[in-house]
Scaffold this motif. Structure first.
Motif, PDB file in Angstrom:
ATOM      1  N   UNK A 218       1.453  -1.377  -0.207  1.00  0.00           N
ATOM      2  CA  UNK A 218      -0.018   0.023   0.061  1.00  0.00           C
ATOM      3  C   UNK A 218       1.407   1.363   0.352  1.00  0.00           C
ATOM      4  N   UNK A 219       1.956   1.248   0.344  1.00  0.00           N
ATOM      5  CA  UNK A 219       2.974   2.333   0.783  1.00  0.00           C
ATOM      6  C   UNK A 219       4.045   2.503  -0.767  1.00  0.00           C
ATOM      7  N   UNK A 220       3.880   1.113  -1.654  1.00  0.00           N
ATOM      8  CA  UNK A 220       4.415   1.737  -2.665  1.00  0.00           C
ATOM      9  C   UNK A 220       2.737   1.916  -4.186  1.00  0.00           C
ATOM     10  N   UNK A 221       2.426   1.870  -3.325  1.00  0.00           N
ATOM     11  CA  UNK A 221       1.226   2.664  -3.981  1.00  0.00           C
ATOM     12  C   UNK A 221       0.419   3.988  -4.004  1.00  0.00           C
ATOM     13  N   UNK A 222       0.781   4.388  -2.916  1.00  0.00           N
ATOM     14  CA  UNK A 222       0.697   5.862  -2.474  1.00  0.00           C
ATOM     15  C   UNK A 222       1.920   6.672  -2.943  1.00  0.00           C
ATOM     16  N   UNK A 223       3.255   6.000  -3.415  1.00  0.00           N
ATOM     17  CA  UNK A 223       4.173   6.477  -3.565  1.00  0.00           C
ATOM     18  C   UNK A 223       3.807   6.755  -5.215  1.00  0.00           C
ATOM     19  N   UNK A 224       3.343   5.994  -5.934  1.00  0.00           N
ATOM     20  CA  UNK A 224       3.187   5.832  -6.949  1.00  0.00           C
ATOM     21  C   UNK A 224       2.040   6.688  -7.408  1.00  0.00           C
ATOM     22  N   UNK A 225       1.636   6.872  -6.507  1.00  0.00           N
ATOM     23  CA  UNK A 225       0.130   8.025  -7.129  1.00  0.00           C
ATOM     24  C   UNK A 225       0.473   9.353  -6.759  1.00  0.00           C
ATOM     25  N   UNK A 226       1.760   9.431  -5.553  1.00  0.00           N
ATOM     26  CA  UNK A 226       1.972  10.595  -5.156  1.00  0.00           C
ATOM     27  C   UNK A 226       3.230  11.003  -6.933  1.00  0.00           C
ATOM     28  N   UNK A 227       4.079  10.140  -6.842  1.00  0.00           N
ATOM     29  CA  UNK A 227       4.922  10.941  -8.086  1.00  0.00           C
ATOM     30  C   UNK A 227       4.291  10.931  -9.544  1.00  0.00           C
ATOM     31  N   UNK A 228       3.303   9.947  -9.791  1.00  0.00           N
ATOM     32  CA  UNK A 228       2.371  10.546 -11.099  1.00  0.00           C
ATOM     33  C   UNK A 228       2.108  11.160 -11.090  1.00  0.00           C
TER      34      UNK A 228
ATOM     35  N   UNK B  78       6.290  11.538 -20.608  1.00  0.00           N
ATOM     36  CA  UNK B  78       7.011  10.540 -20.599  1.00  0.00           C
ATOM     37  C   UNK B  78       8.283   9.745 -19.238  1.00  0.00           C
ATOM     38  N   UNK B  79       8.948  11.209 -20.179  1.00  0.00           N
ATOM     39  CA  UNK B  79      10.423  11.983 -19.911  1.00  0.00           C
ATOM     40  C   UNK B  79      10.277  12.443 -18.858  1.00  0.00           C
TER      41      UNK B  79
ATOM     42  N   UNK C 139      10.382  12.500 -12.643  1.00  0.00           N
ATOM     43  CA  UNK C 139      10.111  12.194 -11.368  1.00  0.00           C
ATOM     44  C   UNK C 139      10.471  11.487  -9.962  1.00  0.00           C
ATOM     45  N   UNK C 140      10.257  10.807 -11.142  1.00  0.00           N
ATOM     46  CA  UNK C 140      10.419   9.496 -10.465  1.00  0.00           C
ATOM     47  C   UNK C 140      11.586   8.931 -10.075  1.00  0.00           C
ATOM     48  N   UNK C 141      12.626   9.763 -11.119  1.00  0.00           N
ATOM     49  CA  UNK C 141      14.404   9.302 -10.783  1.00  0.00           C
ATOM     50  C   UNK C 141      14.914   8.286 -11.004  1.00  0.00           C
ATOM     51  N   UNK C 142      13.958   7.866 -12.445  1.00  0.00           N
ATOM     52  CA  UNK C 142      14.959   6.509 -12.473  1.00  0.00           C
ATOM     53  C   UNK C 142      15.885   6.738 -13.205  1.00  0.00           C
ATOM     54  N   UNK C 143      17.268   6.412 -12.996  1.00  0.00           N
ATOM     55  CA  UNK C 143      18.513   6.419 -13.721  1.00  0.00           C
ATOM     56  C   UNK C 143      18.086   6.078 -15.095  1.00  0.00           C
TER      57      UNK C 143
ATOM     58  N   UNK D 182      11.533  -0.889 -13.797  1.00  0.00           N
ATOM     59  CA  UNK D 182      12.899   0.265 -13.977  1.00  0.00           C
ATOM     60  C   UNK D 182      11.613   1.254 -12.413  1.00  0.00           C
ATOM     61  N   UNK D 183      10.441   1.649 -13.414  1.00  0.00           N
ATOM     62  CA  UNK D 183       9.857   2.658 -12.158  1.00  0.00           C
ATOM     63  C   UNK D 183       9.538   2.038 -10.887  1.00  0.00           C
ATOM     64  N   UNK D 184       9.456   0.620 -11.209  1.00  0.00           N
ATOM     65  CA  UNK D 184       8.565  -0.037  -9.529  1.00  0.00           C
ATOM     66  C   UNK D 184       9.794   0.247  -9.025  1.00  0.00           C
ATOM     67  N   UNK D 185      11.238  -0.494  -9.244  1.00  0.00           N
ATOM     68  CA  UNK D 185      12.220  -0.816  -8.160  1.00  0.00           C
ATOM     69  C   UNK D 185      12.626   0.963  -8.003  1.00  0.00           C
ATOM     70  N   UNK D 186      12.719   1.266  -8.569  1.00  0.00           N
ATOM     71  CA  UNK D 186      13.039   2.804  -7.500  1.00  0.00           C
ATOM     72  C   UNK D 186      12.481   3.343  -7.025  1.00  0.00           C
ATOM     73  N   UNK D 187      10.750   3.290  -7.170  1.00  0.00           N
ATOM     74  CA  UNK D 187       9.674   3.661  -6.117  1.00  0.00           C
ATOM     75  C   UNK D 187       9.156   3.001  -5.203  1.00  0.00           C
ATOM     76  N   UNK D 188      10.174   1.595  -5.285  1.00  0.00           N
ATOM     77  CA  UNK D 188       9.836   0.084  -4.166  1.00  0.00           C
ATOM     78  C   UNK D 188      11.458   1.053  -3.142  1.00  0.00           C
ATOM     79  N   UNK D 189      12.427   2.077  -3.731  1.00  0.00           N
ATOM     80  CA  UNK D 189      13.485   2.037  -3.110  1.00  0.00           C
ATOM     81  C   UNK D 189      13.345   3.385  -2.394  1.00  0.00           C
ATOM     82  N   UNK D 190      12.147   4.176  -2.542  1.00  0.00           N
ATOM     83  CA  UNK D 190      11.633   5.184  -1.946  1.00  0.00           C
ATOM     84  C   UNK D 190      11.200   3.927  -0.852  1.00  0.00           C
TER      85      UNK D 190
END
Length: 120
Positions: A22-32, A69-70, A75-79, A101-109
């Motif tokens: 649920x925290x991952x979903x929150x982070x995705x929603x925030x960054x999107x 997209x870029x 925003x997500x900070x994908x390398x 890549x997006x999910x890996x970065x969001x998961x790190x956060x």
């Protein structure tokens, strides 16, 4: 500790097992939302549904709104190097790899927040 994942399903399985989905979903929603991508994932979304929806969103952004997209990747900070290293020209395959890549970065956060906020 962050694990080296081989695919999106494995990553989401680990996130779910750590009770942080649920925290991952929150982070995705925030960054999107910050990236002005009009989407809101419900906390009840299943991991396979999340993957499908993310892939469709990323695919549409690549095809129709490349600047957005870029911006999302920024925003997500994908390398940038990780995106440059994608080894395909097929847009569908690119979208699959980019959501990983997006999910890996969001998961790190999410992981860092959970570890360091609970240790204080």
């Amino acid at each position: 500790m962050i694990t080296l994942y081989t695919d999106t399903s494995e990553l989401l399985q680990d996130v779910t097992s750590k009770k942080l989905y649920s925290h991952l979903i929150d982070q995705l929603n925030k960054d999107f939302n910050y990236a002005a991508v009009d989407v809101s994932f419900p906390k009840t979304i299943k991991p396979d549904q999340l993957i499908a929806e993310l892939q469709e969103i990323v695919y549409q952004l690549i095809q129709e709104k490349f600047a957005d997209y870029l911006n999302l990747l920024y925003i997500v900070d994908v390398p940038e190097q990780a995106v440059k290293n994608l080894d395909t020209t097929d847009t569908i395959e690119i979208s699959k790899q980019v959501i990983f890549l997006i999910l890996k970065r969001e998961w790190q956060k999410v992981w860092f927040k959970s570890v360091y906020s609970s240790s204080q």
